[in-house]
Every structure is written in structure tokens, then in C-alpha cells.
Scaffold this active site. Structure first.
Site, short mmCIF file in Angstrom:
data_model
loop_
_atom_site.label_atom_id
_atom_site.label_comp_id
_atom_site.label_asym_id
_atom_site.label_seq_id
_atom_site.Cartn_x
_atom_site.Cartn_y
_atom_site.Cartn_z
N SER A 119 23.47 32.40 5.92
CA SER A 119 23.43 31.85 7.26
C SER A 119 22.06 32.14 7.89
CB SER A 119 24.59 32.41 8.10
OG SER A 119 24.77 31.68 9.28
N GLU A 220 23.40 24.70 2.49
CA GLU A 220 24.75 24.84 3.02
C GLU A 220 24.63 24.89 4.54
OE1 GLU A 220 26.49 27.80 4.59
OE2 GLU A 220 24.46 28.45 5.04
N HIS A 284 29.47 29.36 4.18
CA HIS A 284 30.52 29.67 5.14
C HIS A 284 31.87 29.20 4.61
CE1 HIS A 284 26.77 29.60 7.48
NE2 HIS A 284 27.37 30.41 8.32
#
Length: 316
Positions: A119, A220, A284
Site C-alpha cells: 500500500s 494493485e 489489499h
């Protein structure tokens, strides 16, 4: 089937493997989160590891886990600590890009060790790749994943990668319960790069932008509607980044309908005539599989396979 040219990039340096009964350090370079320290210590102890929690993990400065100085200090201290064998981040969120121009990359290079997160932590992965040149790991966060009761492949992937049980010549395992999709077939060799798509785009035009030449891009994201994913990919296309790639591995894009995402991926990458494989469970999602960033890999999109072409850790 198109076979892309053999890579010309030098491999990133492997890092020392996580030893048995090793010490894992926890830092919070991004956002804050409450930590159940006893639970974390017991979880690691049950698997044969000790845990060292750095001070900034317990701080909170608005949407940040402590001030920039505190978070940077913990990052440096964790790498400098000779007793710490690996570093895992508490959570993602916001704030890691604020640290990039103050990181002592020589310190990190001289004390290279497994560094794990995803992230917002992508910013540090990109910076280490460019300025320190050792393999890092797009993998679980302590709070959301390790202590979040994820499916068994999350833990197995994490420890197998860090302990050196996944060696050069090995295809990375992917759960059969989560089928992969070939967007564009073909085979490509190159260095695995990337992480969170929003963070990759946010660092474009800075000294920490992704080194895409000859790479296999992994992306992602979460909480981004399809039009935003389109905008982010278009940003990379217009910046000339996508033209430099040899292949693309798409991880979890949480919240976006699968068919619509695959249509967008086809529109974006088909003109480039490079292999594209979608649906890799990293990011995630649950399970959240660990990927070695900076490592040389072979992507076979037609056969839905990602194979390591170098050892990513070395046993002491």
C-alpha cells in the site's frame, strides 16, 4: 507465443534470509493503528520469532503515525540495529512519501535486510529499488494481515519467501481457489517492480519514480473506482512508463468489477504487445501473497506462471 527479449538489467542484491529464532522489527512509516502488542508477540513467538516494536508505532500525529522525524528515525534505527533480522510495517495509509528525500540510503544499503509492506509503503520500495538496490518484499502488514486472521497462504508465502525456501528456478505458488486470467499471452523476463498503483503514479516526475525500463510491472490498489484506475494507467502511458515494460502482473484491485477491469487492462496493454497476467492475490486482499520486488523473474502469462530467476535471500 511471443517471447520477450532476455533481460539486460542487473539483479537487485538478495538480502540475508530470516534465521530461525530471529528478531523481527516493527515500524510505522505511514499511518497510525492500535497495536495489541501481547497478541503480536505471542503470534511471533508461536512461530519461533521475537518481536521488537520501535517507539513510533505507539505514536499518532493526525493521520500519521508520529511526526516525520519519529517515523524516519524508526526506519533508520530498524535498519541500523544489528539484532533485527527483518522489518515489517505496521500498516499503510498515508505519509511515507514525506520521508523519501531524507532517507539515508547508504545506511540502508550497508545494513540490507528483508523489508516488508504494501500500500503506502510502496513509496519506500520504489526508493530502495532506485537508491539502495536490494530486494524488498511486497507482503503483509502486521496489523491488517499478520494479526488479521488471513487465510493460511498469507503466512506460508511470507515465511517461505523470507526463509529462502523459494529458490531460483521455482514457480511462485498461487492458490487454485483464485484463478488467474491471461489478458495478453507471452513470456517476459525482467525485474519485478511496482506495488500500489496510486503510489506509483504519485511519485512520477520525482527522483523516486519507478525505474520501468525492461521491467515486469506489478500493480494493485483499493478504493479506486474503475475510472480512477483508467486515469492512473493513462498517466503512466502518457509519461512513457508503459512503453518501457516487458510484462505486467496485476494483483488485487479491490472494489473493481472483474470483467470491467479486464476490459480496461486489455485496452491499455494490448497495443504494447507484452504479456499481461491478472488476478495475482497480492495487495489489499485475503490471502495476501508475498512478492520479491527488484528480483529477476520470468512471467509466462499464457501458462499463468511467475517464476523466480534469482535467489532473493541468502542463508547465513
Amino acid at each position: 507465443m511471443t517471447v520477450r527479449p532476455t533481460h539486460t538489467l542487473c539483479p537487485h542484491t538478495p538480502v540475508p534470509a530470516l534465521p530461525s529464532e530471529g528478531l523481527i522489527g516493527v515500524i510505522a512509516p505511514a499511518g497510525p493503528a492500535p497495536l495489541d502488542t501481547d497478541k503480536a508477540v505471542q503470534w511471533m513467538r508461536a512461530r519461533g520469532y521475537a518481536l521488537k516494536v520501535f517507539p513510533g508505532v505507539y505514536e499518532k500525529d493526525g493521520y500519521l503515525a508520529g511526526s516525520d522525524e519519529v517515523r524516519l528515525g524508526d526506519l533508520h534505527a530498524a535498519f541500523a540495529d544489528k539484532e533485527v533480522d527483518a522489518i515489517i510495517c505496521l500498516r499503510g495509509g498515508y505519509g511515507t512519501p514525506r520521508l523519501l528525500d531524507r532517507i539515508d540510503f547508504q545506511l540502508l544499503r550497508d545494513n540490507a535486510k528483508p523489508f516488508i509492506g504494501y500500500s503506502d509503503i510502496t513509496a519506500v520500495h520504489l526508493a530502495i529499488s532506485r537508491y539502495a538496490g536490494f530486494v524488498t518484499f511486497h507482503g503483509p502488514l502486521l496489523n491488517a494481515d499478520i494479526l488479521g486472521d488471513r487465510q493460511p497462504p498469507t503466512e506460508a508465502s511470507f515465511f517461505n519467501m523470507l526463509r529462502g525456501q523459494v529458490r531460483a528456478g521455482t514457480a511462485l505458488p498461487h492458490p487454485v481457489a483464485y484463478p488467474l486470467t491471461t489478458i495478453e499471452p507471452g513470456i517476459a523476463h525482467g525485474r519485478l517492480l511496482g506495488g500500489n498503483l496510486s503510489m506509483i503514479a504519485a511519485t512520477m516526475g520525482t527522483p523516486y519514480e519507478i525505474e520501468a525500463e525492461g521491467g515486469i510491472l506489478f500493480i494493485e490498489d483499493i478504493n479506486e473506482p474503475l475510472y480512477r484506475i483508467d486515469r492512473l494507467l493513462t498517466h503512466l502511458r502518457l509519461a512513457g512508463t508503459l512503453n518501457k515494460l516487458r510484462g505486467v502482473l496485476v494483483g488485487d484491485v479491490a472494489g473493481v468489477e472483474k470483467t470491467a477491469l479486464e476490459r480496461l487492462l486489455k485496452q491499455t496493454f494490448a497495443p504494447l504487445r507484452i504479456p499481461v497476467l491478472s488476478g495475482w492475490r497480492s495487495g489489499h486482499c485475503d490471502p495476501n501473497l508475498t512478492l520479491p520486488l527488484g528480483a529477476l523473474v520470468r512471467l509466462d502469462a499464457g501458462n499463468k506462471e511467475l517464476l523466480l530467476e534469482q535467489d532473493v535471500v541468502v542463508r547465513r
